[in-house]
Design an enzyme around this catalytic site. Structure first.
Site, short mmCIF file in Angstrom:
data_model
loop_
_atom_site.label_atom_id
_atom_site.label_comp_id
_atom_site.label_asym_id
_atom_site.label_seq_id
_atom_site.Cartn_x
_atom_site.Cartn_y
_atom_site.Cartn_z
NE ARG A 1 42.19 87.76 23.13
CZ ARG A 1 42.39 86.80 22.22
NH1 ARG A 1 42.07 85.55 22.50
NH2 ARG A 1 42.91 87.07 21.06
N GLY B 1 52.00 83.51 17.96
CA GLY B 1 53.44 83.49 18.23
C GLY B 1 54.17 82.41 17.45
CD GLU C 1 50.05 83.26 6.30
OE1 GLU C 1 50.63 84.33 6.58
OE2 GLU C 1 48.81 83.14 6.28
CG HIS D 1 45.21 86.33 11.79
ND1 HIS D 1 45.66 87.61 11.58
CD2 HIS D 1 46.10 85.75 12.63
CE1 HIS D 1 46.76 87.80 12.28
NE2 HIS D 1 47.06 86.69 12.91
CG ASN E 1 50.10 89.79 6.73
OD1 ASN E 1 49.44 90.77 6.39
ND2 ASN E 1 49.72 88.97 7.68
CB ALA F 1 52.95 83.25 12.20
#
Ligand code: ADP
Length: 448
Positions: free
Chosen positions: A258, A425, A412, A382, A42, A427
């Site tokens: 964003r 940021g 993870e 997510h 991922n 992960a």
């Protein structure tokens, strides 16, 4: 006779690759096993970047930051549920991990910001492109240089455990043959379980029907394999939904949009929340809208500073128009409302004071330069913050907090570091920091 290695790494995402490279450089013979047909897990989809405080790159840009502030903001973002010992290691080691990447030819020299952080500390490639592909291709170059063995299309089905220690793995290879590989150390870096909807809904019935941004290999198998040899788990119900996901394709719209100055607008043409709040809070506000979706709205200035925006345009996600009035028409939105929204946001930027929603960061420039753009988004599953328990050396711990000899985990698949909500940021920082540590610990145990 079965093949034997010093270290077997399960999973070829960022954590597994960093671990394999480090273990190899410590002198270990390393095998990577990956169940999918491609490398990258991922991680290859990671968009925004890698957080770290007090780095050389921040200093070069004149950004003054502190590890203490990074720690506090990660803890607050995680709703104070984080494992503080692991979080301390994370924050302390982050700048070294950025340098480790640079030493391996993977330079993250540009810096942006994500929700819940007060300072630009999200490191990304110099050309502002997505971090994931850049990271994986750089790590793969390092694998190739070292001739590290990789078995693709091969699943680890079990970890061998004999006489009080790990002794290898059982595999199912690309021809569906069962194989045994012996190794003193096994590093489990199999990622999270966002793509296993049954497992997600089991822990969180409220997430029934949500799309996921994750690749299909994110099924949480590594957790079950480790539980079978006694591993403890923590925070399994802490599952993050990301606020900005294109629903038709489940494609993640990066927080960097964003962070570059975009806003969120409802179907009514209004801002409704501080866009730079943490993912859990922004997602909750979108779900609370009557239509349960919103638009990421930005202008030409934001687009030019974000490679990702061009990708979204190419993928057909972006509605564009020369003026806000025409954009509103295309979105079936009240154009007076949208114009008023842009006008008051631009005043907030000018005053550097967002009175209405309290946005304090990424008030970078007014939204006033055509073309104007909008992407329709809603939240999606997510990141799974929960996972197996480890100590600061990445040794897997059992239910009594005792080390399981020879078992290591990073990335993870591990629980606790991010508490109730992972900051954007964090992960990528997690997988590199703890991947390196796992490689070092597993090699030194196997070669002792
Ligand atoms: P991280 O970000 O923690 O490095 P990723 O999701 O990027 O995690 O990578 C994890 C990788 O592990 C994925 O490529 C996934 O396909 C692989 N994987 C998961 N379970 C197994 C398994 N049982 N055997 C082999 N590979 C696995």
């Amino acid at each position: 006779a079965p093949q034997s290695y010093d270290v077997v790494v399960v999973g070829s995402g960022g954590a597994g690759l960093a671990a394999a490279i480090q273990a190899c450089d410590e002198g270990a013979r390393v095998l990577i096993v990956e169940k999918m047909s491609t490398i990258g897990g991922n991680t290859i989809k990671a968009s925004v970047g890698m957080n770290a405080a007090e780095t050389r790159y921040q200093k070069l840009k004149g950004i003054s930051d502190s590890k203490e502030l990074f720690y506090q903001e990660s803890l607050k973002g995680g709703q104070f549920k984080n494992n503080t010992v692991l979080l301390k290691t994370f924050v302390e080691t982050a700048p070294q991990a950025v340098e480790w990447l640079a030493d391996h030819g993977i330079e993250l020299s540009d810096i942006t910001i994500t929700g819940g952080m007060s300072i630009d500390r999200t490191h990304r490639p110099a050309d502002c492109s997505a971090v994931g592909g850049f990271l994986i291709s750089g790590l793969v170059k390092n694998l190739n240089k070292r001739n590290i063995d990789v078995m693709l299309d091969t699943s680890v089905t079990e970890i061998r455990y004999e006489n009080g220690a790990v002794s290898g793995v059982e595999l199912l290879n690309d021809e569906n043959e069962a194989l045994t590989v012996l190794a003193k150390s096994v590093i489990v870096a199999t990622g999270g379980f966002s793509a296993n909807s049954e497992m997600v809904v089991n822990y969180r019935p409220d997430l029934e029907g949500f799309v996921t941004t994750n690749h299909q290999g994110a099924t949480g198998g590594g957790i079950a394999i480790l539980q079978k040899i006694g591993a403890g788990t923590v925070d399994m119900g802490e599952i993050q939904i990301h606020p900005t996901v294109e629903q038709g394709t489940s494609y993640l719209i990066s927080e960097s949009i964003r962070g570059g100055g975009a806003i969120l607008v409802s179907q009514a043409g209004k801002r409704f929340f501080n866009e730079m709040e943490t993912r859990d809070k922004v997602s909750a506000q979108i779900i609370a809208l009557p239509e349960k979706f919103a638009y990421v709205v930005f202008d030409e200035q934001v687009r030019t500073k974000n490679k990702a925006a061009d990708e979204y345009i190419a993928r057909g996600f972006v509605i564009s128009a020369p003026s806000p009035r025409e954009l509103a028409a295309k979105l079936d939105m009240d154009h007076h409302a949208l114009l008023a929204t842009l006008e008051s946001f631009n005043v907030a930027v000018e005053k550097q004071n967002d009175e209405e929603f309290g946005r304090k960061t990424a008030l970078r420039q007014p939204i006033h330069e055509g073309p104007f753009y909008a992407i329709r988004i809603a939240p999606g599953v997510h990141h799974t913050m929960g996972g197996v328990t480890i100590n600061t050396e990445t040794s897997v711990l059992d239910g009594q907090q005792q080390v399981i000899k020879g078992a290591y985990a990073a990335g993870e698949v591990v629980g606790g570091i991010h508490g109730g909500n992972r900051i954007g940021g964090n992960a990528v920082a997690d997988i590199i920091i703890f991947g390196i540590l796992a490689g070092r610990s597993a090699a030194s145990y196997a070669l002792r």
